[in-house]
Motif scaffolding. Structure first.
Motif, PDB file in Angstrom:
ATOM      1  N   LEU A  35       0.687  -1.220  -0.054  1.00 53.79           N
ATOM      2  CA  LEU A  35       0.343   0.125  -0.273  1.00 53.79           C
ATOM      3  C   LEU A  35       0.425   1.293   0.020  1.00 53.79           C
ATOM      4  O   LEU A  35       0.571   1.954  -0.919  1.00 53.79           O
ATOM      5  N   ALA A  41      -0.669  -4.541  -4.383  1.00 52.76           N
ATOM      6  CA  ALA A  41      -2.007  -4.793  -2.881  1.00 52.76           C
ATOM      7  C   ALA A  41      -2.651  -5.406  -3.258  1.00 52.76           C
ATOM      8  O   ALA A  41      -3.160  -5.874  -2.015  1.00 52.76           O
ATOM      9  N   ILE A  88     -10.559  -0.819   4.441  1.00 51.01           N
ATOM     10  CA  ILE A  88      -9.515  -0.481   4.421  1.00 51.01           C
ATOM     11  C   ILE A  88      -9.259  -0.900   2.670  1.00 51.01           C
ATOM     12  O   ILE A  88      -8.514   0.205   1.983  1.00 51.01           O
ATOM     13  N   MET A  89      -9.005  -2.409   2.362  1.00 51.42           N
ATOM     14  CA  MET A  89      -8.930  -1.982   1.187  1.00 51.42           C
ATOM     15  C   MET A  89     -10.415  -1.809   0.033  1.00 51.42           C
ATOM     16  O   MET A  89      -9.339  -1.246  -1.361  1.00 51.42           O
ATOM     17  N   ASP A  91     -11.015   1.353   0.965  1.00 54.65           N
ATOM     18  CA  ASP A  91     -10.725   2.967   0.280  1.00 54.65           C
ATOM     19  C   ASP A  91      -9.438   3.000  -0.356  1.00 54.65           C
ATOM     20  O   ASP A  91      -9.143   3.931  -0.974  1.00 54.65           O
ATOM     21  N   TYR A  92      -9.050   2.231   0.052  1.00 54.72           N
ATOM     22  CA  TYR A  92      -7.588   1.612  -1.482  1.00 54.72           C
ATOM     23  C   TYR A  92      -7.922   2.409  -2.706  1.00 54.72           C
ATOM     24  O   TYR A  92      -7.455   2.750  -3.770  1.00 54.72           O
ATOM     25  N   GLU A  93      -8.830   1.478  -2.699  1.00 55.95           N
ATOM     26  CA  GLU A  93      -9.501   1.112  -4.555  1.00 55.95           C
ATOM     27  C   GLU A  93      -9.971   2.309  -4.800  1.00 55.95           C
ATOM     28  O   GLU A  93     -10.096   2.299  -5.834  1.00 55.95           O
ATOM     29  N   GLN A  99      -3.520   5.062   3.985  1.00 54.43           N
ATOM     30  CA  GLN A  99      -4.071   3.297   4.163  1.00 54.43           C
ATOM     31  C   GLN A  99      -3.276   1.855   4.200  1.00 54.43           C
ATOM     32  O   GLN A  99      -3.086   1.268   5.753  1.00 54.43           O
ATOM     33  N   ALA A 100      -1.728   2.470   4.061  1.00 51.88           N
ATOM     34  CA  ALA A 100      -0.662   1.996   5.342  1.00 51.88           C
ATOM     35  C   ALA A 100      -1.257   2.104   6.439  1.00 51.88           C
ATOM     36  O   ALA A 100      -0.850   0.713   7.574  1.00 51.88           O
TER      37      ALA A 100
END
Length: 131
Positions: A35, A41, A88-89, A91-93, A99-100
């Motif tokens: 991330l 990721a 979390i994933m 939101d990362y996408e 996110q890390a």
């Protein structure tokens, strides 16, 4: 990025279980690195989710077989972590936020509390481990 490190307070006193927990922390750190550094990721998240899900499934199977009195509470705590990871994933996408940092901020206290309470009680109460 901040990394999760194994702490003595994580130990449940069963070497095989502690080993699995250390492997889960390694998977968290791999995802955090991906991330933070623009790595793969999706693959790292898949590895973490598979590792955690398999570990949880073993624990839950063991608790059912032993008619463990706190299965519902223990399983609910597992579900809370899986929900947080999915958030979390997701939101990362969509590209929202660091996110890390959020990964470690969410997982470190969860691991500390879950290992110290739920897992320690489970393995102490039954005097066994889920293998």
């Amino acid at each position: 990025m901040p990394r999760m490190e194994w702490k003595d307070s994580y130990s449940v006193g069963v070497p095989a279980v502690d080993h699995e927990h250390k492997e889960l922390i390694d998977l968290v750190n791999r995802l955090g690195d991906a991330l933070a550094n623009g790595g793969d990721a999706d693959a790292a998240f898949g590895d973490l989710l598979r590792g955690i899900s398999a570990h949880f499934a073993l624990e839950e199977k063991f608790m059912r077989e032993e008619d463990y009195d706190q299965l519902t509470e223990h399983k609910a705590d597992h579900e809370r972590l899986l929900d947080e990871l999915r958030d979390i994933m997701s939101d990362y996408e969509t590209g929202t936020g660091p996110q890390a940092d959020r990964l470690v901020a969410a997982l470190d206290p969860w691991f500390t509390e879950h290992f110290k309470t739920h897992d320690a009680r489970l393995h102490s109460r039954l005097g066994q481990h889920p293998h």
